[in-house]
Design an enzyme around this catalytic site. Sequence first.
Site: not given
Ligand code: 1JT
Length: 255
Positions: A155, A162
């Site tokens: 993440y 965040k």
């Molecule tokens: C963005 C993206 C914000 C994916 C996102 C996000 N907030 C949650 N997700 C889903 C996610 C992504 C990852 C993850 C867990 C959940 C994509 C680009 C725009 C901003 O890793 C465990 C990487």
Amino acid sequence: MLLKGKKILVLGIANHRSIAAGIAKVCAEQGAQLALTYLNDRFRKSVEKIAADFEDPLLLPCDVNDDEQVAALFATLQEKWGRLDGLVHSIAFANQDDLKGSFEETSRDGFMLAHNISAYSLPLLANHAKPLMAEHGGAIICMSYLGGERVVSNYNVMGVAKASLEMSAKYLAASLGQHNIRVNIVSPGPIKTLAASGIAGFRGILDEVKERNPLKRNVDPNDVGNVSAFLLSDFSSAVTGETVHVDAGYHILGM
Ligand code: 1JT
């Protein structure tokens, strides 16, 4: 009807799968009048399709990286509505390359981009919303993720953005409380949206979370919409600066 007659601005719909689309749907069902924004012409059509389900919606362009577009959005709201009761911030962005690998390799530009769009946009929008809400009070919500509180592999820069978003929401809650404007954070579990579609192994994340969390299920935009409607409504009139996890209980787990 939780939100009868309330005027609510929803930012962050990309398509019908978007968390913001689920929030808008529940708000409309609860009697709210909606203004929906779209990032640019690439997203206009799909946001129009969603707006078609609602009564008398406003449809307006807004790229939160462009101060003039943000100013124009609120000028239109002032003109058409003259007031605002709720604001939904469901916007985030980071380069795909920055959501994998080693966090220390994040570029200055990638770091700034993620923070600019995903975090700075909240105080920016709140400042514009303030005069439209201040007379009667209002409610602002934003979307976070567990990776903003604890380390979640890959993440990376979004987690740091965040954390900034969540703390921004709390400083705003303190600052805007005197105007009866509440600011709260919703932290959903992972959901398969357009944003998540570019993440390698996202299916595996969904499966693991489902297997481990107390309710043994994944969450969807409707789950998030229901909690959001509560936080935008007068049922949460004494709740501000709070984080509500809509994650089937995942965040309570240690091992
Ligand atoms: C963005 C993206 C914000 C994916 C996102 C996000 N907030 C949650 N997700 C889903 C996610 C992504 C990852 C993850 C867990 C959940 C994509 C680009 C725009 C901003 O890793 C465990 C990487």
